[in-house]
Each structure stands twice: as structure tokens, then as C-alpha cells.
Design a protein around this motif. Structure first.
Motif, PDB file in Angstrom:
ATOM      1  N   LEU A  99       0.843  -1.208   0.000  1.00 58.73           N
ATOM      2  CA  LEU A  99       0.000   0.000   0.000  1.00 58.73           C
ATOM      3  C   LEU A  99       0.870   1.246   0.000  1.00 58.73           C
ATOM      4  O   LEU A  99       0.666   2.184  -0.782  1.00 58.73           O
ATOM      5  N   ALA A 100       1.875   1.232   0.900  1.00 53.79           N
ATOM      6  CA  ALA A 100       2.774   2.383   1.003  1.00 53.79           C
ATOM      7  C   ALA A 100       3.530   2.561  -0.298  1.00 53.79           C
ATOM      8  O   ALA A 100       3.686   3.684  -0.800  1.00 53.79           O
ATOM      9  N   ARG A 101       3.967   1.438  -0.875  1.00 55.53           N
ATOM     10  CA  ARG A 101       4.697   1.508  -2.133  1.00 55.53           C
ATOM     11  C   ARG A 101       3.836   2.159  -3.210  1.00 55.53           C
ATOM     12  O   ARG A 101       4.279   3.021  -3.959  1.00 55.53           O
ATOM     13  N   ASP A 102       2.577   1.732  -3.241  1.00 56.48           N
ATOM     14  CA  ASP A 102       1.667   2.267  -4.239  1.00 56.48           C
ATOM     15  C   ASP A 102       1.466   3.768  -4.061  1.00 56.48           C
ATOM     16  O   ASP A 102       1.505   4.535  -5.017  1.00 56.48           O
ATOM     17  N   ALA A 103       1.283   4.173  -2.788  1.00 52.32           N
ATOM     18  CA  ALA A 103       1.043   5.592  -2.508  1.00 52.32           C
ATOM     19  C   ALA A 103       2.291   6.423  -2.782  1.00 52.32           C
ATOM     20  O   ALA A 103       2.225   7.466  -3.444  1.00 52.32           O
ATOM     21  N   VAL A 104       3.428   5.940  -2.300  1.00 52.96           N
ATOM     22  CA  VAL A 104       4.656   6.734  -2.420  1.00 52.96           C
ATOM     23  C   VAL A 104       5.137   6.783  -3.866  1.00 52.96           C
ATOM     24  O   VAL A 104       5.482   7.839  -4.384  1.00 52.96           O
ATOM     25  N   SER A 105       5.144   5.621  -4.532  1.00 51.31           N
ATOM     26  CA  SER A 105       5.772   5.613  -5.849  1.00 51.31           C
ATOM     27  C   SER A 105       4.917   6.316  -6.902  1.00 51.31           C
ATOM     28  O   SER A 105       5.434   6.705  -7.941  1.00 51.31           O
ATOM     29  N   SER A 106       3.609   6.465  -6.633  1.00 43.63           N
ATOM     30  CA  SER A 106       2.845   7.241  -7.610  1.00 43.63           C
ATOM     31  C   SER A 106       3.129   8.735  -7.449  1.00 43.63           C
ATOM     32  O   SER A 106       3.093   9.478  -8.419  1.00 43.63           O
ATOM     33  N   ALA A 107       3.442   9.178  -6.219  1.00 44.46           N
ATOM     34  CA  ALA A 107       3.758  10.585  -5.995  1.00 44.46           C
ATOM     35  C   ALA A 107       5.242  10.877  -6.236  1.00 44.46           C
ATOM     36  O   ALA A 107       5.591  11.819  -6.937  1.00 44.46           O
ATOM     37  N   PHE A 108       6.121  10.052  -5.646  1.00 40.95           N
ATOM     38  CA  PHE A 108       7.568  10.265  -5.785  1.00 40.95           C
ATOM     39  C   PHE A 108       8.234   8.957  -6.195  1.00 40.95           C
ATOM     40  O   PHE A 108       8.726   8.218  -5.346  1.00 40.95           O
ATOM     41  N   PRO A 109       8.273   8.662  -7.485  1.00 44.75           N
ATOM     42  CA  PRO A 109       8.764   7.350  -7.943  1.00 44.75           C
ATOM     43  C   PRO A 109      10.178   7.017  -7.449  1.00 44.75           C
ATOM     44  O   PRO A 109      10.473   5.870  -7.170  1.00 44.75           O
ATOM     45  N   GLU A 110      11.058   8.030  -7.337  1.00 41.10           N
ATOM     46  CA  GLU A 110      12.445   7.726  -6.978  1.00 41.10           C
ATOM     47  C   GLU A 110      12.601   7.434  -5.491  1.00 41.10           C
ATOM     48  O   GLU A 110      13.583   6.857  -5.061  1.00 41.10           O
ATOM     49  N   LEU A 111      11.635   7.902  -4.730  1.00 43.55           N
ATOM     50  CA  LEU A 111      11.793   7.879  -3.280  1.00 43.55           C
ATOM     51  C   LEU A 111      11.598   6.488  -2.679  1.00 43.55           C
ATOM     52  O   LEU A 111      12.145   6.168  -1.626  1.00 43.55           O
ATOM     53  N   TRP A 112      10.815   5.664  -3.360  1.00 51.47           N
ATOM     54  CA  TRP A 112      10.347   4.433  -2.735  1.00 51.47           C
ATOM     55  C   TRP A 112      11.469   3.524  -2.229  1.00 51.47           C
ATOM     56  O   TRP A 112      11.445   3.074  -1.087  1.00 51.47           O
ATOM     57  N   LEU A 113      12.487   3.281  -3.097  1.00 49.41           N
ATOM     58  CA  LEU A 113      13.547   2.345  -2.688  1.00 49.41           C
ATOM     59  C   LEU A 113      14.263   2.831  -1.437  1.00 49.41           C
ATOM     60  O   LEU A 113      14.587   2.050  -0.552  1.00 49.41           O
ATOM     61  N   TYR A 114      14.493   4.163  -1.369  1.00 51.06           N
ATOM     62  CA  TYR A 114      15.165   4.711  -0.185  1.00 51.06           C
ATOM     63  C   TYR A 114      14.299   4.524   1.046  1.00 51.06           C
ATOM     64  O   TYR A 114      14.761   4.121   2.105  1.00 51.06           O
ATOM     65  N   LEU A 115      13.031   4.828   0.885  1.00 47.58           N
ATOM     66  CA  LEU A 115      12.116   4.735   2.016  1.00 47.58           C
ATOM     67  C   LEU A 115      12.044   3.297   2.521  1.00 47.58           C
ATOM     68  O   LEU A 115      12.078   3.030   3.724  1.00 47.58           O
ATOM     69  N   MET A 116      11.982   2.364   1.572  1.00 47.50           N
ATOM     70  CA  MET A 116      11.901   0.965   1.967  1.00 47.50           C
ATOM     71  C   MET A 116      13.173   0.546   2.695  1.00 47.50           C
ATOM     72  O   MET A 116      13.131  -0.178   3.690  1.00 47.50           O
ATOM     73  N   GLY A 117      14.315   1.029   2.214  1.00 45.87           N
ATOM     74  CA  GLY A 117      15.587   0.735   2.870  1.00 45.87           C
ATOM     75  C   GLY A 117      15.594   1.237   4.299  1.00 45.87           C
ATOM     76  O   GLY A 117      15.965   0.507   5.230  1.00 45.87           O
ATOM     77  N   VAL A 118      15.145   2.469   4.498  1.00 45.53           N
ATOM     78  CA  VAL A 118      15.113   3.058   5.836  1.00 45.53           C
ATOM     79  C   VAL A 118      14.171   2.263   6.741  1.00 45.53           C
ATOM     80  O   VAL A 118      14.493   1.926   7.880  1.00 45.53           O
ATOM     81  N   LEU A 119      13.012   1.928   6.196  1.00 47.18           N
ATOM     82  CA  LEU A 119      12.018   1.170   6.945  1.00 47.18           C
ATOM     83  C   LEU A 119      12.590  -0.176   7.379  1.00 47.18           C
ATOM     84  O   LEU A 119      12.421  -0.620   8.517  1.00 47.18           O
ATOM     85  N   PHE A 120      13.303  -0.805   6.454  1.00 51.10           N
ATOM     86  CA  PHE A 120      13.890  -2.113   6.711  1.00 51.10           C
ATOM     87  C   PHE A 120      14.911  -2.034   7.844  1.00 51.10           C
ATOM     88  O   PHE A 120      14.879  -2.819   8.792  1.00 51.10           O
ATOM     89  N   ILE A 121      15.797  -1.027   7.760  1.00 45.56           N
ATOM     90  CA  ILE A 121      16.826  -0.879   8.789  1.00 45.56           C
ATOM     91  C   ILE A 121      16.173  -0.596  10.137  1.00 45.56           C
ATOM     92  O   ILE A 121      16.539  -1.160  11.168  1.00 45.56           O
ATOM     93  N   PHE A 122      15.161   0.259  10.108  1.00 39.32           N
ATOM     94  CA  PHE A 122      14.452   0.607  11.340  1.00 39.32           C
ATOM     95  C   PHE A 122      13.870  -0.644  11.994  1.00 39.32           C
ATOM     96  O   PHE A 122      14.037  -0.897  13.185  1.00 39.32           O
ATOM     97  N   VAL A 123      13.202  -1.450  11.187  1.00 35.43           N
ATOM     98  CA  VAL A 123      12.536  -2.630  11.738  1.00 35.43           C
ATOM     99  C   VAL A 123      13.545  -3.651  12.239  1.00 35.43           C
ATOM    100  O   VAL A 123      13.415  -4.204  13.334  1.00 35.43           O
ATOM    101  N   VAL A 124      14.599  -3.885  11.440  1.00 34.26           N
ATOM    102  CA  VAL A 124      15.558  -4.918  11.818  1.00 34.26           C
ATOM    103  C   VAL A 124      16.292  -4.538  13.102  1.00 34.26           C
ATOM    104  O   VAL A 124      16.565  -5.386  13.951  1.00 34.26           O
TER     105      VAL A 124
END
Lengths: 342, 252
Positions: A301-326
């Protein structure tokens, strides 16, 4: 971490809550949003398999996209053939200069064969591949790297054989499946219900499996493979069966996803998507079946929302989210709800 | 080791050499164990005691020699088949399964049918259930049966692993330093536990703790640099000048 034990009562309720949302969704969402949700639920089926092998088996696979792709391409081959006037071959083959179907396409004109292939091919490939690796007692990081190589090889193979696979563009432009027109709204909601039912069956079956002696032994082998071996068990078949089941779920998820999305392509099944699949489960909680479904839904859902508004941002955001969770939530979001791994 | 006791012979390690690229952890080592016997193996660090256990259980493979269990060679078998024939080992570092409950740890050990396709179910046969409860009682962990094994105290983990090894129903138990990290009271209790097995099991114990060895009151085999050095009662071994020189560290 703050005391979250008061949230424990949520644990048994969460799956029912998800089911309730799933039952209400077709009456509350637009056809477009329902289709989106159905795609994410198909991914949730794959995510359940990762809970089995990664959470409970300690087997990190960075190649689930391969099995997702095997299921996805199987149904795609069938739909390409079903839409053809007899005697013709798919247009991309004509453009690539072919004048006949490759022999391995032909049986996919049968619906029964296609369904069998969706269920059996990923399972068999998963079983043979994991047996080849595990019986040599290769595991851990090495196994993860080998699965990543498998994902790379598989997507490269598809891209390089454009004349028979559709190459980088994948397979798309489907019009019907098993006689139902894909453009009719009834088919869309019908496929949603099919996906919900499959997701529920997979959830219940895995819950049973994880509570059985099989699940206990899988966790035992994760925590102390040698101890298990010296108690007289051979851990290899347990890991192979778990991996094959996860591959089967990935294949089913891939086939359903392809039906909902109307496309299957290397970009959906290669190295990066395979890693994303692991991220869904890390965020949702790799020990929790419900958590993995929530992870797959929320991240997509987040990917869909973010990448439609800011296509380049998604991979970075996912990376940050991943590090945060781990680093902060090793049990993922489910860890906030659950007191213990189950 | 009288010749008439051939039928009582359970284990025979026969001229085994374990060669780690030039370093001989076991050097033409031989020993035998009779049914129902308890034997203690001692020796200075690096004498090859743990390697002996590794060899019997199939973790390392001898470059020379044979290991016979009930008269059959086992030194080439996969580990799980050696275990299936009735040998089980407790490792030096506690090898309990941390995220499983104490009861599930014992349940895995007590399980008779270990084939994977028989694992799809949760029902436990009555005799296995009984074996688990007996094992819990024997090590005093009944009140802890439901907790995760990883949360046990060190001594409790050692006992749990001893109980697991016992619960497998193996005829030959290899206990590698069962009292490591235990205080005197816990050590005594461990000795009682092993003595309580009586003649029903054959036990090979490796330990450094001489008070523990004395409590076991069992014959002692002394190893040194991978070789057999001496065998006898604890008193005989203590009085032996050669043993004192290599192990006990004081002149006789």
C-alpha cells in the motif's frame, strides 16, 4: 521498549480482524481498489511461505521471486494461448521471427495442465533446488546468496529468450481466463474471493503445520541443527519440505497476482522484487503468519502511494524502513502485538 | 575385560586414529565398554577425550581403526543412523533447543519414529508422553516443563540435556563434561542422576572434576596425547606415578 503486554489480547483477534476486513472489502471498495487489494493479498500468500522458512526454519531465501514467477508465467502462458485464434502464435513470437509455438508452450492450452503446473512446478523446483543445497549441509548466508543468484539467473534467462518468453516486457494483454472475460466486473470480484479463500486456506494450513511436530522440529533445526542431528533426526528433509511448501505458496501467489495485475514480467520476479518480499515479512513480523500478511499489505500500500507521488523515493524509504525494523523491531510489527514468538 | 564376556561387549573402539592434517587427536586408541557399565574418561586438556566422543557419534571419521557397536562397524554411518542404533551424546556446551519448551525438547528426544513424513500431527504416543514425564521428574524440572529452554539457568540446561539424552532410550550415553559450570551441590545431584541409571544403561562420562569422578565410583580410563595411558579404579589411577606425572600434576 515500553511494556506492550497489555496488547496481548490482540494476538488471537488479529487474524479474525483481517478476515472481517477481507469479507467487507468487496462491498466497500471500488473495483480499482479491490483489484489492488487482491494483488497485495496474492503477495500475502507468498509472505506466509516466508514465515514458514525464514521465521520458523531460519532459512533466508532471497529468491522467492523465482517461484512467484513460475506460477505467474504458467497462468500467463495459458491465457496467451486461450486468447489465440487456432493456428496462430502470440504476436511477440511473430515479431521475434518464430513461426511455431515452442513445444513446452503447447500443454498450457489445457486449463487442468495449467493448474497442475502452477501447483507442482514451483514445488518441485523448490524441493530439488533446496535438497541439492541442504544435503551438502550448506546453509545460512551461503544459502541466501545462492537463492539470490537463482533469482538473477531466472530473470536473466527470461530476458534473454525474448522469442519464447516475451523478454523484458513479459507477458501481458490477457482477455480471459478459464472462459471468464477479465474485463467484466464479475470476474474481478470473483478472483478476489478466490484469492481470499486461498489466503485463508494457506493461513489455516500453515498454522496447523507450525503447531505440529513438523513445526517443532523445524524450529529445533533452526536453533540447533547439530543437536537435532545428534538426537537422531535428519534435518534435511524437514527443511526441504518447508522450502517446497513456501515455493508452492509463492507459485500460487504469483499466478493469482498475474490474474489481478494482468501482467507478469522479469521486473516483478528478479533480484530486487525478491528482496522486497523479504522486507514485507521483516516489517510485518517473520514469526507471525498474520504479521506477514499485514506486512505484505502495508508495505505494498505504502509503495503504491509513495511511488505514484515520488517514484524515486520508494527504494530509499523501503531501505530506511527495513533498517528501522531490523534494528528496533526484530519481530516486526507483530512483535508489538505479541508477547512471544509463536 | 575377560574373554568370556564377549556377549556383554557393547562398544569397542579398535585402534582408532583421528588425524587432523598431521596432528593426531586420537593415536591408535582402543577401549571397550560392557553393557551396563559406567566408565569415566579423564586426561589433561587435548588428550583426545572429546574427540573420542566425536568419533563414536560420527562427528569425525577415523583415518584408521574401527568402532564396533553391538559387534557392527559404525564408523562410516551418518550421525542419525548411529543415534538410531542406540547411542546418544550430551555435548560439552549445553545443547538444548532454546526457543522450544522444556517439554518439547524432551518430546523430540523421546520420539521413536523420527522420519519426517511421520511428523505431520501433534498427537504423542502414551509411552513417549510417559518417558517425557519421567525424564522431567528425574532431573527435577517438572515445574519448569512449560518454559522456554533458553530461559533455564545453566545447571538446569545441563540437566535438561542429560534428561534428553536419557529420554532417547539410547543404550550407550556419552556425557561430555556433564558438570561443567556446576557448583558442588549440583555436581552431587548429577552424580546421583547417573548412578540412578543403574545397570540399565551404559554410560561413558568425560569430566575434569575429581570429586564428581569419585562420587561415580566407576572404573577410570586415562588418556594422554590421544593414546590410552591407564585403566583402573579411581584409587589405582591416583596412585599411579605415570598418571600423576601427566595429569594430576604432582609427584606420587
Amino acid at each position: 521498549m515500553p511494556d506492550l503486554s497489555r496488547l496481548d489480547p490482540l494476538k488471537p483477534v488479529l487474524p479474525w480482524l483481517l478476515l472481517a476486513l477481507g469479507l467487507v472489502a468487496p462491498f466497500a471498495l471500488s473495483a480499482y481498489d479491490l483489484n489492488l487489494l487482491a494483488r497485495f493479498m496474492a503477495m500475502g500468500i507468498l509472505a506466509l511461505g516466508l514465515v514458514l522458512i525464514w521465521g520458523h526454519g531460519g532459512i533466508l531465501s532471497l529468491g522467492q521471486g523465482v517461484f512467484f514467477g513460475l506460477g505467474g508465467y504458467a497462468i500467463a502462458l495459458h491465457m496467451k494461448l486461450a486468447d489465440l485464434p487456432s493456428g496462430e502464435i502470440p504476436d511477440f513470437m511473430v515479431w521475434s521471427g518464430r513461426d511455431s509455438l515452442p513445444f513446452w508452450w503447447i500443454p498450457f492450452s489445457s486449463p487442468a495442465f495449467t493448474i497442475a503446473a502452477i501447483l507442482i512446478v514451483p514445488t518441485l523446483v523448490g524441493a530439488l533446488f533446496s535438497w541439492a543445497v541442504f544435503h551438502r549441509r550448506v546453509g545460512g548466508t551461503y544459502f541466501a546468496l545462492i537463492t539470490q543468484a537463482l533469482a538473477l539467473a531466472f530473470s536473466t534467462l527470461i530476458i534473454s529468450r525474448q522469442d519464447v518468453t516475451g523478454g523484458f516486457n513479459g507477458l501481458t494483454d490477457f482477455y480471459s481466463v478459464f472462459g471468464f472475460g477479465l474485463s467484466s466486473p464479475g470476474t474481478g470480484s470473483g478472483l478476489y474471493w478466490v484469492t481470499l479463500v486461498v489466503l485463508c486456506i494457506a493461513f489455516v494450513a500453515l498454522r496447523w503445520l507450525l503447531a505440529s511436530r513438523f513445526g517443532i522440529l523445524l524450529r529445533a533445526a533452526r536453533d540447533g541443527e547439530n543437536r537435532v542431528r545428534f538426537l537422531g533426526y535428519s534435518p534435511t528433509p524437514f527443511k526441504v519440505v518447508a522450502f517446497a511448501i513456501a515455493a508452492m505458496l509463492a507459485g500460487i501467489g504469483g499466478a493469482l497476482f498475474t490474474l489481478h495485475a494482468g501482467v507478469v514480467s522479469p521486473a516483478l520476479i528478479g533480484v530486487v522484487p525478491s528482496i522486497e518480499m523479504v522486507v514485507w515479512v521483516a516489517i510485518g513480523g517473520r514469526y507471525s503468519l498474520a504479521g506477514a500478511i499485514v506486512g505484505a499489505l502495508l508495505v505494498n500500500l505504502a509503495r503504491d502511494a509513495v511511488s505514484s507521488a515520488f517514484p524515486e523515493l520508494w527504494l530509499y524509504l523501503m531501505g530506511v524502513l527495513f533498517i528501522f525494523v531490523v534494528t528496533l523491531l526484530p519481530r516486526g510489527l507483530a512483535g508489538l502485538v505479541q508477547g512471544k514468538a509463536a | 575385560m575377560s574373554g568370556s564376556a564377549v556377549s556383554d561387549l557393547l562398544l569397542s573402539v579398535d585402534g582408532v586414529t583421528i588425524d587432523y592434517s598431521g596432528f593426531k587427536a586420537l593415536d591408535n586408541f582402543s577401549m571397550t565398554l560392557n553393557r551396563g557399565e559406567t566408565r569415566v574418561v579423564i586426561g589433561p586438556n587435548g588428550a583426545g577425550k572429546s574427540t573420542l566422543c566425536d568419533t563414536i557419534i560420527g562427528r569425525v571419521r577415523p583415518s584408521q581403526g574401527r568402532v564396533l557397536f553391538k559387534g557392527e562397524e559404525i564408523q562410516r554411518l551418518p550421525e542419525q543412523q548411529i543415534v538410531a542404533r542406540g547411542i546418544c551424546r550430551k555435548f560439552q556446551a549445553p545443547g538444548v533447543l532454546p526457543t522450544l519448551s522444556v517439554r518439547d525438547n524432551l518430546g523430540l528426544a523421546a520420539r521413536k519414529d523420527r522420519r519426517w513424513w511421520k511428523s505431520f500431527g501433534a498427537g504423542i504416543p502414551a509411552d513417549e508422553k510417559r518417558a517425557v514425564e519421567e525424564a522431567l521428574e528425574s532431573v527435577g524440572l517438572t515445574h519448569r516443563a512449560g518454559v522456554e529452554a533458553g530461559t533455564l539457568a545453566h545447571g538446569e540446561k545441563q540437566w535438561l540435556e542429560i534428561a534428553m539424552v536419557m529420554a532417547t532410550g539410547a543404550e550407550l550415553l556419552l556425557l561430555d563434561e556433564p558438570t561443567a559450570g556446576m557448583g558442588p551441590a549440583e555436581t552431587s545431584r548429577t552424580a546421583q542422576l547417573i548412578l540412578g541409571l543403574g545397570d540399565s544403561r551404559t554410560v561413558l562420562v568425560i569430566d575434569h572434576d575429581m570429586s564428581f569422578v569419585e562420587q561415580l565410583a566407576a572404573p577410570v580410563t586415562v588418556m594422554h596425547q590421544g593414546k590410552f595411558l591407564k585403566q583402573g579404579s579411581i584409587a589405582e589411577v591416583r596412585a599411579d606415578a605415570e598418571v600423576a606425572a601427566v595429569y594430576l600434576g604432582h609427584t606420587a
